[in-house]
Design a protein around this motif. Sequence first.
Motif, PDB file in Angstrom:
ATOM      1  N   PHE A 136       2.278 -70.783  44.102  1.00 60.47           N
ATOM      2  CA  PHE A 136       1.010 -71.278  44.646  1.00 60.47           C
ATOM      3  C   PHE A 136       0.640 -72.618  44.007  1.00 60.47           C
ATOM      4  CE2 PHE A 136      -3.577 -71.576  45.133  1.00 60.47           C
ATOM      5  CZ  PHE A 136      -3.703 -71.324  46.488  1.00 60.47           C
TER       6      PHE A 136
ATOM      7  N   SER B 168       2.623 -74.854  42.720  1.00 57.88           N
ATOM      8  CA  SER B 168       3.533 -75.888  43.227  1.00 57.88           C
ATOM      9  C   SER B 168       3.115 -76.317  44.631  1.00 57.88           C
ATOM     10  CB  SER B 168       4.955 -75.315  43.226  1.00 57.88           C
ATOM     11  OG  SER B 168       5.820 -76.179  43.863  1.00 57.88           O
ATOM     12  N   ALA B 169       2.718 -75.336  45.462  1.00 51.80           N
ATOM     13  CA  ALA B 169       2.299 -75.661  46.833  1.00 51.80           C
ATOM     14  C   ALA B 169       0.988 -76.444  46.831  1.00 51.80           C
ATOM     15  CB  ALA B 169       2.145 -74.373  47.645  1.00 51.80           C
ATOM     16  N   ALA B 170       0.058 -76.051  45.949  1.00 48.53           N
ATOM     17  CA  ALA B 170      -1.231 -76.755  45.877  1.00 48.53           C
ATOM     18  C   ALA B 170      -1.024 -78.197  45.418  1.00 48.53           C
ATOM     19  CB  ALA B 170      -2.168 -76.019  44.923  1.00 48.53           C
ATOM     20  N   LEU B 171      -0.140 -78.374  44.439  1.00 50.75           N
ATOM     21  CA  LEU B 171       0.139 -79.733  43.930  1.00 50.75           C
ATOM     22  C   LEU B 171       0.773 -80.597  45.024  1.00 50.75           C
ATOM     23  CD1 LEU B 171      -0.059 -81.323  41.267  1.00 50.75           C
ATOM     24  CD2 LEU B 171       2.300 -80.657  40.780  1.00 50.75           C
ATOM     25  N   LEU B 172       1.661 -79.962  45.816  1.00 51.39           N
ATOM     26  CA  LEU B 172       2.308 -80.702  46.912  1.00 51.39           C
ATOM     27  C   LEU B 172       1.264 -81.129  47.958  1.00 51.39           C
ATOM     28  CD1 LEU B 172       4.997 -81.619  48.240  1.00 51.39           C
ATOM     29  CD2 LEU B 172       5.029 -79.431  49.427  1.00 51.39           C
ATOM     30  N   ALA B 173       0.322 -80.212  48.266  1.00 50.90           N
ATOM     31  CA  ALA B 173      -0.716 -80.535  49.261  1.00 50.90           C
ATOM     32  C   ALA B 173      -1.565 -81.710  48.788  1.00 50.90           C
ATOM     33  CB  ALA B 173      -1.585 -79.304  49.516  1.00 50.90           C
TER      34      ALA B 173
ATOM     35  N   LEU C 168       9.271 -74.945  49.761  1.00 50.71           N
ATOM     36  CA  LEU C 168       8.740 -75.791  48.680  1.00 50.71           C
ATOM     37  C   LEU C 168       9.787 -76.809  48.216  1.00 50.71           C
ATOM     38  CD1 LEU C 168       6.711 -73.183  46.627  1.00 50.71           C
ATOM     39  CD2 LEU C 168       5.839 -75.363  47.461  1.00 50.71           C
TER      40      LEU C 168
ATOM     41  N   LEU D 123       1.927 -64.932  49.995  1.00 46.97           N
ATOM     42  CA  LEU D 123       1.457 -64.204  48.806  1.00 46.97           C
ATOM     43  C   LEU D 123       0.466 -63.110  49.213  1.00 46.97           C
ATOM     44  CD1 LEU D 123       1.021 -67.142  46.235  1.00 46.97           C
ATOM     45  CD2 LEU D 123       2.901 -65.525  46.417  1.00 46.97           C
TER      46      LEU D 123
ATOM     47  N   GLY E 147       2.091 -81.027  53.563  1.00 47.88           N
ATOM     48  CA  GLY E 147       1.721 -80.426  52.280  1.00 47.88           C
ATOM     49  C   GLY E 147       0.706 -79.313  52.465  1.00 47.88           C
ATOM     50  N   VAL E 148      -0.277 -79.527  53.344  1.00 48.19           N
ATOM     51  CA  VAL E 148      -1.311 -78.510  53.599  1.00 48.19           C
ATOM     52  C   VAL E 148      -0.694 -77.288  54.285  1.00 48.19           C
ATOM     53  CG1 VAL E 148      -3.412 -78.032  54.925  1.00 48.19           C
ATOM     54  CG2 VAL E 148      -3.195 -80.186  53.682  1.00 48.19           C
TER      55      VAL E 148
ATOM     56  N   TRP F  94       9.082 -80.677  48.718  1.00 43.39           N
ATOM     57  CA  TRP F  94       8.970 -81.477  47.493  1.00 43.39           C
ATOM     58  C   TRP F  94      10.021 -82.588  47.517  1.00 43.39           C
ATOM     59  CZ3 TRP F  94       5.627 -82.875  44.118  1.00 43.39           C
ATOM     60  CH2 TRP F  94       4.598 -82.023  43.711  1.00 43.39           C
TER      61      TRP F  94
ATOM     62  N   LEU G  80       1.128 -75.210  51.788  1.00 42.29           N
ATOM     63  CA  LEU G  80       0.164 -74.442  50.989  1.00 42.29           C
ATOM     64  C   LEU G  80      -0.335 -73.224  51.777  1.00 42.29           C
ATOM     65  CD1 LEU G  80      -1.593 -74.109  48.458  1.00 42.29           C
ATOM     66  CD2 LEU G  80      -3.279 -75.631  49.510  1.00 42.29           C
TER      67      LEU G  80
ATOM     68  N   VAL H  81       2.445 -70.602  51.931  1.00 43.61           N
ATOM     69  CA  VAL H  81       2.626 -69.902  50.651  1.00 43.61           C
ATOM     70  C   VAL H  81       1.474 -68.925  50.435  1.00 43.61           C
ATOM     71  CG1 VAL H  81       2.647 -70.219  48.141  1.00 43.61           C
ATOM     72  CG2 VAL H  81       4.010 -71.722  49.590  1.00 43.61           C
TER      73      VAL H  81
END
Lengths: 201, 196
Positions: B12, B14-19, A64, A178, A167-168, A68, A171, A174
């Motif tokens: 999660f 942060s990852a969703a916002l990045l996507a 991340l 999780l 980015g996808v 980012w 996601l 992650v």
Amino acid sequence: MAPYDPASWGPGAEPLLHVALGVGFGFMLERAGFGSSRKLTSQFFLNDLSVLKVMFTAIITAMLLVFWASGLGLLDFAELWVNPTYLGSGILGGLLFGVGFVVGGYCPGTALVAAATLKLDGMFFAAGLLFGILGFGYTLPWIDRFWNDSGAFGRLTLYEWLDLSPGVVVLLAVAMALGMFFAAERIEVWMRARAAKGGAP
Amino acid sequence: MSGKLLAAGVLFGSAALLAVLWSPLAPRRMRVVDAKARAALDSGEVKISPAEVLALMHDRRTPLALLDLREERAWNHFHLLDSRRLPAGPGAAAELLALPARMVKILVDEDEMQSARLYVDAVRAGVKNVYLLQGGLRSWLATYGTDAAGHSTVGHAALGDRHPASDPGAQAIPASLVRKVKLQGAGARKAAGCGG
């Protein structure tokens, strides 16, 4: 713009940075309990999946931060070293590594952490590691073709392979991590309950 | 809410916002890449002297592509040995990207104007190991295409790469040479740590 070149910060800056990062990493491994071969091998018996959880937390946190920073234009991801993909030797090496991990109770980094805390098994493992490196170095010419050419794909990232936006892919990684953490916690509870009933190995 | 759930939510989210933001952030990333490419041009770190280009032409260990951006008429008149034409146009950066990453690509034109423009496009497209001939072919011919009196040896005949200045030979490489080319992604396979 990152990545920066520590060598340009002055003489000795790069080795100092390496030492600081190594000591910091080793300290965190020790604090996480990863200097104990019992704890490390517990993951293979599904009794304690801390290694999986800690390592994947580190992976997705770093992922991340990297993406980012890359997304915001603070880091040039193209300049970052990415291990080239060698499928054949990677799979064989992974299997050997896994067997060594189960049998010896350590991986290279944790063996050094254990050796640093004067654990005898850690010291022997680290000595074996150095012997293995030496043996590999001397036998490399015999396996050079397999080592360098078996499934060589160069710098290949998941988002290039899947043809998706980085980015996808972050996601998805992650979400997968999780999901694994959730499953790992359930498995640990189940194994503890099993052990309480006297059914554990 | 437990600490674990909170941490999972932060990761999660942060990852969703990045996507979601990855594509909208693309122009910002491109601006940064452009600025970096222009800085490399301004500093001259990607402009290779004729002497270094000649050294690379005679270095069998370094994969090399000499890409001439000029019109066909100029190309027919004179070009470097083993160079090939790459018409400077919208598809040029994509053609560069199709070349092996671990290959030094040197852009050649009359001066540096077209090369510099294509360099920025190439960096933007993610092309690695791309450089340009410093001063273009004018600089090359001023170095290798003149006689002892300093007059040009390139006449009006279209000789292509049959002119002696197309490859002055390894003996013309100066003994002391400041090399700027650093082949990225080259070298022996690096070992990776296990991470723990």
